[in-house]
Scaffold this active site. Structure first.
Site, short mmCIF file in Angstrom:
data_model
loop_
_atom_site.label_atom_id
_atom_site.label_comp_id
_atom_site.label_asym_id
_atom_site.label_seq_id
_atom_site.Cartn_x
_atom_site.Cartn_y
_atom_site.Cartn_z
N THR A 2 56.00 16.95 29.69
CA THR A 2 55.67 15.97 29.03
C THR A 2 54.38 15.59 28.63
O THR A 2 53.74 14.65 28.77
CB THR A 2 56.27 14.78 29.80
OG1 THR A 2 55.55 14.68 31.11
CG2 THR A 2 57.67 14.72 30.15
N GLU B 109 57.65 13.75 40.71
CA GLU B 109 56.90 14.81 41.50
C GLU B 109 55.46 14.39 41.79
O GLU B 109 54.84 14.11 40.92
CB GLU B 109 57.07 16.18 40.92
CG GLU B 109 56.46 17.22 41.64
CD GLU B 109 57.00 17.25 43.28
OE1 GLU B 109 58.20 17.51 43.30
OE2 GLU B 109 56.46 17.08 44.13
N GLU C 57 48.38 20.98 42.03
CA GLU C 57 48.41 22.40 41.83
C GLU C 57 47.51 22.81 42.93
O GLU C 57 46.38 22.14 43.09
CB GLU C 57 47.99 22.61 40.37
CG GLU C 57 49.14 22.50 39.43
CD GLU C 57 48.65 22.62 37.96
OE1 GLU C 57 47.72 23.26 37.80
OE2 GLU C 57 49.24 21.78 37.17
N ASN D 299 48.77 8.04 39.53
CA ASN D 299 48.01 9.02 38.90
C ASN D 299 46.78 8.07 38.49
O ASN D 299 45.59 8.52 38.30
CB ASN D 299 48.59 9.80 37.84
CG ASN D 299 49.26 11.14 38.57
OD1 ASN D 299 49.07 11.38 39.68
ND2 ASN D 299 49.58 11.90 37.84
N PHE E 132 39.58 11.87 46.66
CA PHE E 132 39.35 11.69 45.34
C PHE E 132 38.02 10.67 44.95
O PHE E 132 37.91 10.39 43.61
CB PHE E 132 40.66 11.13 44.43
CG PHE E 132 41.84 12.23 44.21
CD1 PHE E 132 41.78 12.35 43.09
CD2 PHE E 132 42.30 12.84 45.25
CE1 PHE E 132 42.86 13.31 42.56
CE2 PHE E 132 43.34 13.70 44.94
CZ PHE E 132 43.55 13.89 43.53
N LEU E 133 37.21 10.51 45.87
CA LEU E 133 36.22 9.68 45.64
C LEU E 133 35.11 10.80 45.56
O LEU E 133 34.07 10.89 45.97
CB LEU E 133 35.74 8.79 46.92
CG LEU E 133 34.86 7.60 46.52
CD1 LEU E 133 35.64 6.79 45.61
CD2 LEU E 133 34.49 6.75 47.87
N GLY F 261 40.30 16.50 35.19
CA GLY F 261 41.01 16.92 34.18
C GLY F 261 42.52 17.50 34.68
O GLY F 261 43.13 16.95 35.78
N CYS G 251 47.85 16.46 34.18
CA CYS G 251 48.48 15.12 34.54
C CYS G 251 47.62 13.85 34.51
O CYS G 251 47.89 13.07 34.16
CB CYS G 251 48.90 15.30 35.97
SG CYS G 251 50.26 16.57 36.24
N ARG H 82 44.50 23.63 31.64
CA ARG H 82 44.71 22.25 30.74
C ARG H 82 43.82 21.06 30.88
O ARG H 82 43.77 20.80 31.90
CB ARG H 82 46.42 21.81 30.83
CG ARG H 82 47.38 22.80 30.37
CD ARG H 82 48.68 22.27 30.68
NE ARG H 82 49.27 22.63 32.06
CZ ARG H 82 50.25 22.60 32.56
NH1 ARG H 82 51.24 22.09 31.84
NH2 ARG H 82 50.61 22.47 33.82
N1 NAD Z 1 51.48 20.56 37.16
C1 NAD Z 1 51.26 19.32 38.02
O1 NAD Z 1 50.37 19.43 38.91
C2 NAD Z 1 52.48 18.20 38.02
C3 NAD Z 1 52.59 17.28 39.24
C4 NAD Z 1 53.31 16.43 39.18
C5 NAD Z 1 54.26 16.02 38.01
N2 NAD Z 1 53.97 16.91 37.02
C6 NAD Z 1 54.70 16.59 35.76
O2 NAD Z 1 56.04 17.43 35.84
C7 NAD Z 1 56.34 18.10 34.69
C8 NAD Z 1 56.25 19.47 34.44
O3 NAD Z 1 55.01 19.76 34.22
P1 NAD Z 1 54.34 21.31 34.67
O4 NAD Z 1 53.11 21.22 35.08
O5 NAD Z 1 55.32 22.19 35.67
O6 NAD Z 1 54.71 21.79 33.22
P2 NAD Z 1 54.82 23.29 32.87
O7 NAD Z 1 54.58 22.90 31.19
O8 NAD Z 1 53.69 24.13 33.47
O9 NAD Z 1 56.39 23.58 32.60
C9 NAD Z 1 57.50 23.15 32.03
C10 NAD Z 1 58.36 24.35 31.81
O10 NAD Z 1 59.51 24.02 31.11
C11 NAD Z 1 59.99 25.07 30.30
N3 NAD Z 1 61.05 24.22 29.51
C12 NAD Z 1 60.78 23.28 28.65
N4 NAD Z 1 62.07 22.74 28.00
C13 NAD Z 1 62.96 23.59 28.75
C14 NAD Z 1 64.38 23.82 28.45
N5 NAD Z 1 64.98 22.77 27.73
N6 NAD Z 1 65.03 24.67 29.24
C15 NAD Z 1 64.07 25.57 29.99
N7 NAD Z 1 63.00 25.51 30.27
C16 NAD Z 1 62.08 24.72 29.42
C17 NAD Z 1 58.73 25.46 29.75
O11 NAD Z 1 58.92 26.70 28.93
C18 NAD Z 1 57.81 25.58 30.84
O12 NAD Z 1 57.92 26.93 31.45
C19 NAD Z 1 55.37 17.12 33.58
O13 NAD Z 1 56.09 15.81 33.14
C20 NAD Z 1 54.29 16.75 34.51
O14 NAD Z 1 53.51 15.72 33.92
C21 NAD Z 1 53.17 17.92 36.75
#
Ligand code: NAD
Length: 459
Positions: free
Chosen positions: A98, A163, A167, A219, A260-261, A268, A271, A338
């Site tokens: 997103t 979630e 990471e 967040n 986080f302080l 960065g 999220c 990112r």
């Molecule tokens: N990365 C983090 O630390 C974290 C932590 C908490 C919440 N989030 C949230 O979780 C969500 C995902 O984050 P992320 O970092 O895993 O993203 P990401 O970009 O690493 O992974 C998303 C995956 O979904 C796949 N995808 C997209 N549309 C699809 C579809 N229709 N069918 C199959 N696969 C599809 C993409 O190819 C990609 O591999 C976001 O909304 C983010 O804000 C992320």
């Protein structure tokens, strides 16, 4: 952690996960370890090929072991087609991206099309679980989209289950949650999602908008803690004291906490910045003021910008100078670049005409144009200054005499607190850090004004 050392969900179920990124792949292997049978759908063909070959396309400690365990036990599989995964699944968990749009709102196209795909593939009633981070009201909108795509007679219900994993410690966070938030106005659908997790875990049940906002607000609060630390860091520089000890003293108060302080080059990753601007855009759309969130974003821009300004104040204009950057990932323990402060510093240096060389133990950013070197010493070759931009622990173990020998200058600029100051001094390197002014930065009678002190004394 494996299936045998892991608590089990009360009811093993068939689960479809959409998206095999940091969240989706972690959720897939962790749900499998909880006893579920998971099919993960990934539509990126390159990523899917690697997953089908048993490889992990992201760097996330513990995922490879759980993946091998899950695949070996027949509890995890991958496909590129939701139509293969969804029939027979009790739930479809959306873990797609997103990302932020230029106006600050999140781009919800991935989630809309994923919801339509899983609904169209359903052969019986389906609960769609939204793990992706979305603004309040999204689950209601996603339910409308899903209902339009579902076959006649199939009921689709959308439940929010944001979630919170970080990471670099995603597996640990998944298995040790502070809370599992489940937002649903539909009791049985909420119960079904609750049953995916062990009954002993701290479940927090609420409505969908509250659940969505819990994630955004959490967040935003983490972002503002970092920005507050950076604001205090700037004040410490002017007051001639060390921000490290000031922030440690502040964080020792249990009402505040030290997590986080941390001051440095700003927050960065994929999220915090995105969810902060998402919250601001949501507040604007709803006519609710968000000055604190706005200030957190503004301080973060300043925290990134001050790095090069400070470097130039010490070492002169960077134009034409070789500067080495150690670290590209947005934090240690991940390959994710990112919105990484390190990458934005590299871009800023390049924009000012510096020759930049960089090294990161696992992260890479091709868009920087081939500036990456095979190790820290190669990156430091001929450099006037070395910037430590990501707090990889191995950077604290570098042979500083060798690093110094490779450099043309002698300045280390440590933004993340990994360099041992006496060791740097011992080999003749000058160490600069953030949040550490000289005691002569201000004249003590100026703040507060002497007259004010005298007035108080006379009164
Ligand atoms: N990365 C983090 O630390 C974290 C932590 C908490 C919440 N989030 C949230 O979780 C969500 C995902 O984050 P992320 O970092 O895993 O993203 P990401 O970009 O690493 O992974 C998303 C995956 O979904 C796949 N995808 C997209 N549309 C699809 C579809 N229709 N069918 C199959 N696969 C599809 C993409 O190819 C990609 O591999 C976001 O909304 C983010 O804000 C992320």
């Amino acid at each position: 952690m494996n299936r045998h050392s892991c608590p089990q969900a009360a009811h093993p179920r068939r689960v479809t996960v959409i998206g095999a990124g940091y969240v989706g792949l972690t959720a897939s292997v962790c749900f499998a370890a909880l006893g579920h049978r998971v099919t993960c759908v990934e539509h990126n063909p390159h990523q899917l090929r690697r997953l089908l070959a048993g490889e992990v396309p992201i760097h996330e400690p513990g995922v490879a072991e759980l993946l091998a365990d899950g695949v070996g036990g027949g509890r995890v599989g991958f496909t590129g087609d939701a139509g293969e995964a969804v029939p027979g699944s009790a739930v479809a968990v959306l873990c797609v991206g997103t990302p932020a749009r230029p106006d600050g709102h999140p781009d919800l196209r991935q989630i809309a099309s994923a919801a339509a795909e899983v609904a169209a593939a359903a052969t019986g009633d389906l609960v769609i679980v939204v793990k992706s981070t979305v603004p309040p009201g999204s689950c209601e909108a996603i339910e409308v989209i899903a209902a339009e795509s579902a076959p006649a007679g199939v009921r689709v219900t959308v439940v929010s289950n944001p979630e919170f994993l970080r990471e670099s410690q995603a597996v640990d966070d998944f298995f040790n949650p502070d809370r599992v938030v489940i937002g649903s106005e539909d009791g049985p659908a909420g119960d079904l999602v609750a049953s995916l997790y062990p009954a002993t875990w701290p479940l927090l049940r609420c409505d969908r908008r509250s659940s969505e906002l819990i994630k955004y607000a959490s967040n935003t609060f983490l972002a503002l803690k970092i920005s507050f630390a950076n604001e205090i860091s700037g004040l410490c520089e002017q007051a001639g004291v060390g921000a490290g000890s000031v922030l440690a003293g502040v964080g020792a108060d249990r009402r505040i906490g030290s997590s986080f302080l941390a001051h440095g080059p700003g927050f960065g990753g994929s999220c915090l910045g995105k969810d902060l601007t998402g919250l601001i855009a949501t507040a604007d759309a709803l006519g609710s003021p968000a000055p604190v969130a706005r200030a957190a974003a503004e301080v973060n821009r300043w925290a990134r910008g001050r790095v090069i300004d400070r470097l130039e104040a010490i070492a002169g204009p960077v134009t034409g100078q070789r500067i080495a950057l150690l670290g590209l990932a947005f934090k240690p323990g991940t390959d994710d670049v990112r919105d990484s402060p390190a990458v934005s510093i590299a871009e800023g240096l390049l924009a000012r005409g510096a020759h930049v060389s960089a090294f990161d133990p696992i992260a890479s950013e091709p868009k920087l144009g081939g500036i990456e070197c095979r190790d820290a010493y190669a990156a430091a070759r001929g450099a006037a200054a070395v910037i430590f931009a990501t707090g990889w622990p191995e950077f604290g173990l570098l042979d500083l005499a060798r690093l110094s020998g490779a450099m043309s200058g002698h300045l280390l600029f440590d933004l993340v607190g990994v360099v041992d100051a006496p060791a740097a001094a011992a080999v003749g390197l000058e160490l600069e850090t953030l949040g550490r002014g000289t005691p002569t930065s201000f004249h003590p009678v100026v703040v507060p004004p002497l007259e004010w002190c005298l007035d108080v004394a006379i009164a």
